[in-house]
Design a protein around this motif. Sequence first.
Motif, short mmCIF file in Angstrom:
data_model
loop_
_atom_site.label_atom_id
_atom_site.label_comp_id
_atom_site.label_asym_id
_atom_site.label_seq_id
_atom_site.Cartn_x
_atom_site.Cartn_y
_atom_site.Cartn_z
N PRO A 323 0.83 -1.21 0.00
CA PRO A 323 0.00 0.00 0.00
C PRO A 323 0.86 1.25 0.00
N GLY A 324 0.21 2.41 -0.07
CA GLY A 324 0.94 3.66 0.03
C GLY A 324 1.14 4.32 -1.32
N PRO A 325 2.08 5.25 -1.40
CA PRO A 325 2.29 6.00 -2.64
C PRO A 325 2.73 5.10 -3.79
N SER A 326 2.50 5.58 -4.98
CA SER A 326 2.82 4.80 -6.18
C SER A 326 4.32 4.83 -6.46
N GLY A 327 4.73 3.91 -7.32
CA GLY A 327 6.12 3.91 -7.76
C GLY A 327 6.51 5.21 -8.45
N ALA A 328 5.58 5.79 -9.19
CA ALA A 328 5.87 7.06 -9.87
C ALA A 328 6.13 8.17 -8.86
N GLU A 329 5.32 8.23 -7.80
CA GLU A 329 5.52 9.27 -6.78
C GLU A 329 6.87 9.13 -6.10
N ILE A 330 7.22 7.90 -5.75
CA ILE A 330 8.48 7.66 -5.05
C ILE A 330 9.67 7.95 -5.95
N THR A 331 9.62 7.44 -7.18
CA THR A 331 10.71 7.67 -8.13
C THR A 331 10.87 9.15 -8.43
N LEU A 332 9.75 9.84 -8.64
CA LEU A 332 9.80 11.27 -8.94
C LEU A 332 10.52 12.03 -7.82
N ALA A 333 10.19 11.70 -6.57
CA ALA A 333 10.78 12.41 -5.45
C ALA A 333 12.26 12.11 -5.31
N TRP A 334 12.64 10.83 -5.39
CA TRP A 334 14.06 10.48 -5.20
C TRP A 334 14.91 11.01 -6.34
N PHE A 335 14.40 10.88 -7.57
CA PHE A 335 15.17 11.38 -8.70
C PHE A 335 15.29 12.89 -8.67
N GLY A 336 14.26 13.55 -8.22
CA GLY A 336 14.34 14.99 -8.11
C GLY A 336 15.44 15.43 -7.17
N GLN A 337 15.72 14.61 -6.16
CA GLN A 337 16.79 14.93 -5.23
C GLN A 337 18.16 14.54 -5.80
N VAL A 338 18.28 13.32 -6.29
CA VAL A 338 19.58 12.83 -6.76
C VAL A 338 20.09 13.65 -7.93
N PHE A 339 19.20 14.04 -8.83
CA PHE A 339 19.61 14.74 -10.03
C PHE A 339 19.16 16.20 -10.04
N GLY A 340 18.93 16.77 -8.89
CA GLY A 340 18.52 18.16 -8.82
C GLY A 340 19.64 19.12 -9.21
N THR A 341 19.27 20.26 -9.69
CA THR A 341 20.28 21.26 -10.08
C THR A 341 21.10 21.71 -8.88
N ASP A 342 20.51 21.67 -7.68
CA ASP A 342 21.26 22.05 -6.48
C ASP A 342 22.37 21.06 -6.20
N VAL A 343 22.14 19.77 -6.51
CA VAL A 343 23.17 18.75 -6.33
C VAL A 343 24.33 19.00 -7.29
N HIS A 344 24.00 19.32 -8.53
CA HIS A 344 25.03 19.62 -9.53
C HIS A 344 25.90 20.79 -9.09
N ALA A 345 25.28 21.81 -8.53
CA ALA A 345 26.03 23.00 -8.11
C ALA A 345 26.84 22.74 -6.84
N ARG A 346 26.27 21.99 -5.92
CA ARG A 346 26.91 21.79 -4.62
C ARG A 346 28.03 20.76 -4.67
N PHE A 347 27.91 19.77 -5.57
CA PHE A 347 28.88 18.69 -5.62
C PHE A 347 29.49 18.59 -7.03
N PRO A 348 30.30 19.54 -7.42
CA PRO A 348 30.80 19.58 -8.79
C PRO A 348 31.70 18.41 -9.17
N ARG A 349 32.29 17.71 -8.19
CA ARG A 349 33.11 16.54 -8.53
C ARG A 349 32.31 15.24 -8.49
N LEU A 350 30.99 15.33 -8.38
CA LEU A 350 30.15 14.15 -8.54
C LEU A 350 30.06 13.86 -10.03
N ARG A 351 30.78 12.84 -10.49
CA ARG A 351 31.02 12.63 -11.92
C ARG A 351 30.34 11.39 -12.50
#
Length: 397
Positions: A323-351
């Motif tokens: 039960p609970g949130p859908s796979g789309a909701e969970i994936t959308l949230a996690w991916f938004g964090q992992v690949f967010g523009t703030d991550v790109h700016a804050r961790f420039p050596r994440l390659r």
Amino acid sequence: MVRRITTLLCFLLTACAFAPAPAAQSVAPANAAQSVAPSAVPTTSEAPAAPGRARLEPPDGALFGVNLDWGTDTAAAVSERLGVTPAAWVQFVAFPLDDGGRANLDAFVEQVASVHGLALITLEPNDGLASVTDAAVADLATTLQGYAELRVPILVRFGHEMNGSWYAWGQQPAAYIEAYRRVAAAVHEIPDAATVWAPNYGAGYPFSGGRSEALPDTPDFALLDTDYDGTLTAADDPYAPYYPGDKAVDWVGMSLYHWGNVHPWGENEVPEPGAFVARLTGTYAGANGDETDLPDFYADYTIGHDKPMAITETAALWDPAGPGPSGAEITLAWFGQVFGTDVHARFPRLRMINWFEWRKDEAEVGRVIDWRLSADPQLARSLLTDVPPGWLRFADE
């Protein structure tokens, strides 16, 4: 493996399925409070010449990769679902190599070569660190030399998640470091090859109860007792005792999954805002407000040791039967964090960031978990259209 939106990724390939590789595992934090076109993948000669920069580091952006279940899926099928070609591809293989493992690797590297990608080979010494003999290392070097002739850049991840107790090579810091250095010396003789050192995210450390748990009154236990209080607890450093040294390590990395917000794991839960960054920097407080008080991995190893970083495995738990949130909701949230523009700016050596593209039974929760981004191809393709320029690099760029 593997214990383990505004933006993003993806993959494509060609060709046929590989013979099944050793089964990967995504490892949950144990009882934690919460725990190409050829230009897309640099060769050694194309990598930055700045002092201290590791081989195969791209000059900008992060390579997008995929941990694919080669036994049940194909590169061509994943590419069709996602619409783009990943720049990096991951294969797990038992080490020392046997005939079956070598055949799997050969097929894997040939397919990576066909899409001008980078191959990340994860070596698993399933018979223990004593099996990493001179003969095994020499055989590996010969195999890698053959792949170099195909002009495939190779990253070798030896003994991943060594800080866990679930693998045969786990929690044996002295023997692990010695074996890693021997493998690294062989890798460094190969053109366009480099090493990756990648522990598991440290929440839940010391991960008690596994088959390789360090026991009191042993030399390994003493080495892991970094606060010298005679016990192994969450207060001990989950990373430093296992670091093989700057000469042996080219890239640093981490397995970092969303298993849920509250232990016990297995419930469908949307990640809390900022969870990815907080975990990476050791500041995640957990849904219960309990501080994990972990080291800042990026600051300590990427900045402190001047190494490019890879998220060698990531994905977000979704139980299709729960039960609970859908796979789309969970994936959308996690991916938004992992690949967010703030991550790109804050961790420039994440390659490099590699998605765990598996649907598999997870012993930690006792059910089949669908980790795949491509479980919802329409969502995946929509995410790909929103990748900020310069953030992720694909093989067909």
